[in-house]
Design an enzyme around this catalytic site. Structure first.
Site, PDB file in Angstrom:
ATOM      1  N   THR A  17       0.842  -1.204   0.000  1.00  0.00           N
ATOM      2  CA  THR A  17       0.000   0.000   0.000  1.00  0.00           C
ATOM      3  C   THR A  17       0.871   1.246   0.000  1.00  0.00           C
ATOM      4  OG1 THR A  17      -1.699   1.248   1.191  1.00  0.00           O
ATOM      5  CG2 THR A  17      -0.182  -0.037   2.545  1.00  0.00           C
ATOM      6  N   LYS A  22      -3.070   3.354   6.289  1.00  0.00           N
ATOM      7  CA  LYS A  22      -3.335   1.915   6.142  1.00  0.00           C
ATOM      8  C   LYS A  22      -2.113   1.116   6.564  1.00  0.00           C
ATOM      9  CE  LYS A  22      -6.045   1.303   1.910  1.00  0.00           C
ATOM     10  NZ  LYS A  22      -5.974   0.596   0.612  1.00  0.00           N
ATOM     11  N   ASP A  79      -7.934  -3.468  -0.711  1.00  0.00           N
ATOM     12  CA  ASP A  79      -8.710  -2.351  -1.227  1.00  0.00           C
ATOM     13  C   ASP A  79      -9.845  -2.127  -0.235  1.00  0.00           C
ATOM     14  OD1 ASP A  79      -8.753  -0.511  -3.521  1.00  0.00           O
ATOM     15  OD2 ASP A  79     -10.811  -1.204  -3.736  1.00  0.00           O
ATOM     16  N   PHE A 163      -8.136   8.290   9.956  1.00  0.00           N
ATOM     17  CA  PHE A 163      -7.891   8.996   8.694  1.00  0.00           C
ATOM     18  C   PHE A 163      -9.151   8.881   7.837  1.00  0.00           C
ATOM     19  CE2 PHE A 163      -7.368   5.520   5.574  1.00  0.00           C
ATOM     20  CZ  PHE A 163      -7.284   4.430   6.424  1.00  0.00           C
ATOM     21  N   GLY A 164      -9.077   9.443   6.645  1.00  0.00           N
ATOM     22  CA  GLY A 164     -10.172   9.299   5.683  1.00  0.00           C
ATOM     23  C   GLY A 164     -11.508   9.736   6.275  1.00  0.00           C
ATOM     24  N   ASP A 166     -13.008   8.603   8.863  1.00  0.00           N
ATOM     25  CA  ASP A 166     -13.163   8.238  10.282  1.00  0.00           C
ATOM     26  C   ASP A 166     -13.850   9.307  11.142  1.00  0.00           C
ATOM     27  OD1 ASP A 166     -12.201   5.720   9.944  1.00  0.00           O
ATOM     28  OD2 ASP A 166     -10.168   6.156  10.635  1.00  0.00           O
ATOM     29  N   LYS A 186     -10.401   0.995  17.200  1.00  0.00           N
ATOM     30  CA  LYS A 186     -10.447   0.747  15.755  1.00  0.00           C
ATOM     31  C   LYS A 186      -9.713  -0.542  15.411  1.00  0.00           C
ATOM     32  CE  LYS A 186      -9.895   2.719  11.207  1.00  0.00           C
ATOM     33  NZ  LYS A 186      -9.257   3.674  10.312  1.00  0.00           N
ATOM     34  N   HIS A 191     -13.068  -2.778   9.760  1.00  0.00           N
ATOM     35  CA  HIS A 191     -13.121  -3.638   8.582  1.00  0.00           C
ATOM     36  C   HIS A 191     -11.739  -4.236   8.300  1.00  0.00           C
ATOM     37  CE1 HIS A 191     -11.959   0.419   7.808  1.00  0.00           C
ATOM     38  NE2 HIS A 191     -11.779   0.274   6.511  1.00  0.00           N
ATOM     39  N   ARG A 192     -10.695  -3.423   8.463  1.00  0.00           N
ATOM     40  CA  ARG A 192      -9.322  -3.890   8.201  1.00  0.00           C
ATOM     41  C   ARG A 192      -8.923  -4.937   9.245  1.00  0.00           C
ATOM     42  NH1 ARG A 192      -7.781   0.723   7.592  1.00  0.00           N
ATOM     43  NH2 ARG A 192      -8.122   0.641   5.345  1.00  0.00           N
TER      44      ARG A 192
HETATM   45  P1  ITT Z   1      -3.429   1.959  -1.705  1.00  0.00           P
HETATM   46  O1  ITT Z   1      -4.288   1.664  -2.911  1.00  0.00           O
HETATM   47  O2  ITT Z   1      -2.027   2.300  -2.057  1.00  0.00           O
HETATM   48  O3  ITT Z   1      -3.521   0.895  -0.660  1.00  0.00           O
HETATM   49  P2  ITT Z   1      -5.410   4.043  -1.251  1.00  0.00           P
HETATM   50  O4  ITT Z   1      -5.584   5.060  -0.176  1.00  0.00           O
HETATM   51  O5  ITT Z   1      -5.491   4.509  -2.693  1.00  0.00           O
HETATM   52  O6  ITT Z   1      -4.010   3.291  -0.985  1.00  0.00           O
HETATM   53  P3  ITT Z   1      -7.861   2.538  -1.620  1.00  0.00           P
HETATM   54  O7  ITT Z   1      -7.894   2.706  -3.081  1.00  0.00           O
HETATM   55  O8  ITT Z   1      -8.190   1.194  -1.032  1.00  0.00           O
HETATM   56  O9  ITT Z   1      -6.425   2.887  -1.010  1.00  0.00           O
HETATM   57  O10 ITT Z   1      -8.828   3.644  -0.986  1.00  0.00           O
HETATM   58  C1  ITT Z   1      -9.057   3.656   0.382  1.00  0.00           C
HETATM   59  C2  ITT Z   1      -9.885   4.890   0.736  1.00  0.00           C
HETATM   60  O11 ITT Z   1     -11.053   4.468   1.449  1.00  0.00           O
HETATM   61  C3  ITT Z   1      -9.114   5.779   1.700  1.00  0.00           C
HETATM   62  O12 ITT Z   1      -8.396   6.761   0.978  1.00  0.00           O
HETATM   63  C4  ITT Z   1     -10.217   6.362   2.549  1.00  0.00           C
HETATM   64  O13 ITT Z   1     -10.824   7.438   1.882  1.00  0.00           O
HETATM   65  C5  ITT Z   1     -11.226   5.225   2.615  1.00  0.00           C
HETATM   66  N1  ITT Z   1     -10.924   4.327   3.758  1.00  0.00           N
HETATM   67  C6  ITT Z   1     -10.539   3.028   3.703  1.00  0.00           C
HETATM   68  N2  ITT Z   1     -10.306   2.539   4.926  1.00  0.00           N
HETATM   69  C7  ITT Z   1     -10.538   3.550   5.778  1.00  0.00           C
HETATM   70  C8  ITT Z   1     -10.446   3.673   7.174  1.00  0.00           C
HETATM   71  O14 ITT Z   1     -10.034   2.670   7.942  1.00  0.00           O
HETATM   72  N3  ITT Z   1     -10.742   4.841   7.716  1.00  0.00           N
HETATM   73  C9  ITT Z   1     -11.144   5.873   6.958  1.00  0.00           C
HETATM   74  N4  ITT Z   1     -11.247   5.865   5.635  1.00  0.00           N
HETATM   75  C10 ITT Z   1     -10.946   4.696   5.029  1.00  0.00           C
END
Ligand code: ITT
Length: 212
Positions: A17, A22, A79, A163-164, A166, A186, A191-192
């Site tokens: 990743t 993540k 993903d 992040f994201g 959250d 968390k 989910h992770r």
């Molecule tokens: P990689 O593909 O390199 O792993 P990425 O950030 O592009 O990194 P994804 O395409 O899987 O990964 O997109 C994940 C998005 O989903 C992330 O940027 C957040 O917006 C959201 N997300 C996923 N898991 C999350 C979490 O645990 N908490 C908050 N937001 C999450």
């Protein structure tokens, strides 16, 4: 004696990743695995993987296979994203780029609040999805698992953790968002965490039990 086919044994694992949040969560969830956990910063020539799939499964598989083949390493890729049924599944596989710019969490959250503003309170349910894929150094998928985490979208962002999405993702049982809850919560509920928990027996199956 454990019989292993040539090339099958796992002596180290690359976390595939480029998302630092993540990566930190994955490292924590896999901390008891008795092998080195590497990441893409240690492989400057690792390709940028285009997420051309239309499902979490497709994209996780594309990432794991592409990186494993390019690096000749065992790779765990995932993903993940947020699904809001009342918005037809948005942001879904487009979670990272919802508002246009990859990984712009503030803009993504603002757009989500804007889109959900007209949705009645009882329909603010949402869930996070994580699909984790393990590929061997030849690029063959050896395991894939999925974890979900159910919650609802808060009226405004709350808390600094995570992040994201959250700060907007509220766990109903706690009346707190993942932004407010401790990272420990968390690590148990996410989910992770659930996807990795299911992946652990598979990872252990491929460990090199004969290594010194
Ligand atoms: P990689 O593909 O390199 O792993 P990425 O950030 O592009 O990194 P994804 O395409 O899987 O990964 O997109 C994940 C998005 O989903 C992330 O940027 C957040 O917006 C959201 N997300 C996923 N898991 C999350 C979490 O645990 N908490 C908050 N937001 C999450």
């Amino acid at each position: 004696m454990v019989m292993v086919m040539n090339g099958e044994r796992m002596t180290r694992l690359v976390l595939g990743t480029r998302n630092p949040h993540k990566l930190a969560e994955l490292r924590e969830l896999l901390r008891d695995l008795p092998i080195p956990l590497l990441d893409l910063s240690q492989f400057p020539l690792a390709p940028q993987v285009e997420e051309t799939g239309s499902t979490f499964h497709e994209n996780a598989t594309i990432k794991a296979i592409t990186l494993a083949r390019a690096l000749g390493e065992w790779v765990l890729a995932e993903d993940s994203g947020l699904v809001v049924p009342a918005l037809g599944g948005e942001p879904g596989v487009h979670s990272a780029v919802y508002a246009g710019r990859h990984g712009d969490d503030a803009a993504n959250n603002a757009l989500l609040l804007e889109r959900i503003a007209q949705v009645p309170d009882e329909k603010r349910e949402a869930f996070y999805v994580c699909v984790a894929v393990l590929a061997d150094p030849l690029g063959t998928v050896r395991a894939q698992t999925e974890g979900h985490c159910h919650g609802r979208i808060a009226k405004q962002a709350r808390g600094q953790h995570g992040f994201g999405y959250d700060p907007l993702f509220e766990i109903p049982e706690y009346h707190r968002t993942f932004g407010e809850l401790s990272p420990l919560a968390k690590r148990v509920l996410s989910h992770r965490a659930r996807a990795v928990e299911k992946l652990l027996p598979h990872l252990r199956r491929f460990l090199d039990t004969t290594a010194p």
